[in-house]
Design an enzyme around this catalytic site. Structure first.
Site, PDB file in Angstrom:
ATOM      1  N   LYS A  70      -6.065  -9.038  -7.938  1.00 23.77           N
ATOM      2  CA  LYS A  70      -4.613  -9.222  -8.085  1.00 23.77           C
ATOM      3  C   LYS A  70      -3.976  -9.763  -6.797  1.00 23.77           C
ATOM      4  O   LYS A  70      -3.148 -10.767  -7.066  1.00 23.77           O
ATOM      5  CB  LYS A  70      -4.371  -7.591  -8.074  1.00 23.77           C
ATOM      6  CG  LYS A  70      -4.333  -7.150  -9.251  1.00 23.77           C
ATOM      7  CD  LYS A  70      -3.645  -5.846  -9.346  1.00 23.77           C
ATOM      8  CE  LYS A  70      -3.838  -4.875  -8.438  1.00 23.77           C
ATOM      9  NZ  LYS A  70      -5.087  -3.968  -8.212  1.00 23.77           N
TER      10      LYS A  70
ATOM     11  N   ARG B  20       2.134   1.990  -9.797  1.00 22.45           N
ATOM     12  CA  ARG B  20       1.025   2.706 -10.064  1.00 22.45           C
ATOM     13  C   ARG B  20       0.907   3.994 -10.789  1.00 22.45           C
ATOM     14  O   ARG B  20      -0.175   4.382 -11.292  1.00 22.45           O
ATOM     15  CB  ARG B  20       0.206   2.700  -8.734  1.00 22.45           C
ATOM     16  CG  ARG B  20      -0.738   1.551  -8.356  1.00 22.45           C
ATOM     17  CD  ARG B  20      -1.390   1.927  -6.985  1.00 22.45           C
ATOM     18  NE  ARG B  20      -2.663   1.648  -6.702  1.00 22.45           N
ATOM     19  CZ  ARG B  20      -2.770   0.359  -6.108  1.00 22.45           C
ATOM     20  NH1 ARG B  20      -1.849  -0.300  -5.722  1.00 22.45           N
ATOM     21  NH2 ARG B  20      -3.941   0.012  -5.722  1.00 22.45           N
TER      22      ARG B  20
ATOM     23  N   ARG C 282     -17.071  -7.292  -1.182  1.00 23.10           N
ATOM     24  CA  ARG C 282     -15.831  -7.250  -0.150  1.00 23.10           C
ATOM     25  C   ARG C 282     -16.007  -6.307   0.936  1.00 23.10           C
ATOM     26  O   ARG C 282     -15.676  -6.768   2.058  1.00 23.10           O
ATOM     27  CB  ARG C 282     -14.665  -7.261  -0.932  1.00 23.10           C
ATOM     28  CG  ARG C 282     -13.172  -7.149   0.054  1.00 23.10           C
ATOM     29  CD  ARG C 282     -12.101  -7.038  -0.962  1.00 23.10           C
ATOM     30  NE  ARG C 282     -11.825  -5.725  -1.017  1.00 23.10           N
ATOM     31  CZ  ARG C 282     -10.741  -5.258  -1.846  1.00 23.10           C
ATOM     32  NH1 ARG C 282      -9.887  -6.319  -2.525  1.00 23.10           N
ATOM     33  NH2 ARG C 282     -10.636  -4.088  -2.268  1.00 23.10           N
TER      34      ARG C 282
ATOM     35  N   ARG D 137     -13.099  -3.157   4.922  1.00 21.20           N
ATOM     36  CA  ARG D 137     -11.972  -2.318   4.519  1.00 21.20           C
ATOM     37  C   ARG D 137     -12.417  -0.970   4.254  1.00 21.20           C
ATOM     38  O   ARG D 137     -13.572  -0.544   3.684  1.00 21.20           O
ATOM     39  CB  ARG D 137     -11.498  -2.716   3.046  1.00 21.20           C
ATOM     40  CG  ARG D 137      -9.979  -3.311   3.416  1.00 21.20           C
ATOM     41  CD  ARG D 137      -9.541  -3.900   2.202  1.00 21.20           C
ATOM     42  NE  ARG D 137      -9.216  -3.057   1.152  1.00 21.20           N
ATOM     43  CZ  ARG D 137      -8.342  -3.201   0.200  1.00 21.20           C
ATOM     44  NH1 ARG D 137      -7.814  -4.327  -0.126  1.00 21.20           N
ATOM     45  NH2 ARG D 137      -8.269  -2.106  -0.903  1.00 21.20           N
TER      46      ARG D 137
ATOM     47  N   ARG E 273     -11.450   5.381  -6.558  1.00 19.67           N
ATOM     48  CA  ARG E 273     -10.196   4.808  -6.753  1.00 19.67           C
ATOM     49  C   ARG E 273     -10.270   4.159  -8.142  1.00 19.67           C
ATOM     50  O   ARG E 273      -9.219   4.237  -8.679  1.00 19.67           O
ATOM     51  CB  ARG E 273     -10.288   3.520  -5.863  1.00 19.67           C
ATOM     52  CG  ARG E 273      -9.648   3.763  -4.540  1.00 19.67           C
ATOM     53  CD  ARG E 273     -10.333   2.781  -3.400  1.00 19.67           C
ATOM     54  NE  ARG E 273      -9.786   1.374  -3.615  1.00 19.67           N
ATOM     55  CZ  ARG E 273     -10.232   0.257  -3.208  1.00 19.67           C
ATOM     56  NH1 ARG E 273     -11.316   0.192  -2.863  1.00 19.67           N
ATOM     57  NH2 ARG E 273      -9.626  -0.897  -3.703  1.00 19.67           N
TER      58      ARG E 273
HETATM   59  P1  ADP Z   1      -6.736  -2.220  -4.679  1.00 20.93           P
HETATM   60  O1  ADP Z   1      -5.812  -3.088  -5.665  1.00 20.93           O
HETATM   61  O2  ADP Z   1      -7.870  -3.164  -4.062  1.00 20.93           O
HETATM   62  O3  ADP Z   1      -7.024  -0.826  -5.123  1.00 20.93           O
HETATM   63  P2  ADP Z   1      -4.338  -2.225  -2.726  1.00 20.93           P
HETATM   64  O4  ADP Z   1      -4.368  -3.172  -1.527  1.00 20.93           O
HETATM   65  O5  ADP Z   1      -3.391  -2.389  -3.817  1.00 20.93           O
HETATM   66  O6  ADP Z   1      -5.861  -2.173  -3.323  1.00 20.93           O
HETATM   67  O7  ADP Z   1      -3.918  -0.704  -2.146  1.00 20.93           O
HETATM   68  C1  ADP Z   1      -4.692   0.152  -1.423  1.00 20.93           C
HETATM   69  C2  ADP Z   1      -4.433   1.436  -1.258  1.00 20.93           C
HETATM   70  O8  ADP Z   1      -3.035   1.582  -0.995  1.00 20.93           O
HETATM   71  C3  ADP Z   1      -4.541   2.289  -2.726  1.00 20.93           C
HETATM   72  O9  ADP Z   1      -5.694   2.578  -2.766  1.00 20.93           O
HETATM   73  C4  ADP Z   1      -3.485   3.399  -2.332  1.00 20.93           C
HETATM   74  O10 ADP Z   1      -3.944   4.338  -1.479  1.00 20.93           O
HETATM   75  C5  ADP Z   1      -2.328   2.800  -1.586  1.00 20.93           C
HETATM   76  N1  ADP Z   1      -1.288   2.210  -2.404  1.00 20.93           N
HETATM   77  C6  ADP Z   1      -1.087   0.783  -2.617  1.00 20.93           C
HETATM   78  N2  ADP Z   1      -0.049   0.777  -3.598  1.00 20.93           N
HETATM   79  C7  ADP Z   1       0.098   1.935  -3.878  1.00 20.93           C
HETATM   80  C8  ADP Z   1       1.448   2.754  -4.712  1.00 20.93           C
HETATM   81  N3  ADP Z   1       2.058   1.663  -5.501  1.00 20.93           N
HETATM   82  N4  ADP Z   1       1.473   3.949  -4.818  1.00 20.93           N
HETATM   83  C9  ADP Z   1       0.426   4.796  -4.251  1.00 20.93           C
HETATM   84  N5  ADP Z   1      -0.424   4.279  -3.322  1.00 20.93           N
HETATM   85  C10 ADP Z   1      -0.559   3.045  -3.170  1.00 20.93           C
END
Ligand code: ADP
Length: 186
Positions: A13, A88, A127, A133, A144
């Protein structure tokens, strides 16, 4: 152009979001990036969310909605935006509906990048070796993915019912996926 990009962790994404955003001349807004920047800069928000991100959980809707509302109010979002990693949860969908209604705007499309679980887990583990990370360990990745399927995957049905969903196969070369996305959105 107001867009959302949906997809499991590791679907690519972030990479595709910056390319699409550039293509349309709009900002790509990643809630994950915002949280990581706050953790890095040791802000109060960063302290609040650090353990949650490390464990692979979701930050509360209250905190996340407030951050997005603030970001969408900035000048560069006037002509549109691409949201990556938000909404989300169904509660976040409703909150976003409210923000858009208040500003008189509406979503144009919701793009879902579809990729098999096995493929994304493989990518995330790779990654982990490169970027290190904290949320890319195998155990946290599994968590996740489980949370994604439970909390976020249902959002595609919601947006499909609204006639906004565009599904794009996220498997393959980065350029090929970008090409698929731009033609799907054309
Ligand atoms: P990925 O798409 O690889 O899971 P992101 O960079 O989008 O990673 O998000 C990393 C973390 O940030 C998530 O696992 C969560 O803990 C937090 N996070 C990001 N966006 C949201 C959201 N919209 N609601 C709740 N937590 C979020």
């Amino acid at each position: 152009m107001r867009l959302i990009i949906l997809g499991p962790p590791g679907a690519g994404k972030g990479t595709q979001a910056s390319r699409i955003a550039e293509h349309f001349g709009i900002p790509a807004i990643s809630t994950g990036d915002i949280f990581r920047a706050n953790i890095k800069n040791e802000t109060e928000l960063g302290q609040q969310v650090k353990a949650i991100l490390a464990a692979g959980g979701y930050v509360s809707d209250e905190i996340t909605n407030a951050i997005v509302e603030d970001r969408l109010g900035q000048d560069d979002c006037a002509r549109g935006f691409l949201l990556d990693g938000y909404p989300r949860t169904l509660a976040q969908v409703e909150a976003l509906d409210g923000m858009l209604a208040a500003s008189g705007g509406s979503l144009d499309r919701v793009l879902e990048l579809t990729v098999d679980d096995d493929v994304v887990v493989g990518r995330l583990l790779k990654r982990a070796e490169i970027e290190g990370r904290v949320d890319d360990t195998e155990e946290v990745i599994r968590e996740r993915m489980a949370i994604y399927h439970r909390e976020t995957k249902p959002l595609s049905d919601t947006y499909r019912e609204r006639g906004l969903l565009v599904e794009v196969d996220g498997d393959g070369e980065v350029d090929a996926v970008t090409e698929r996305i731009t033609s799907a959105l054309a």
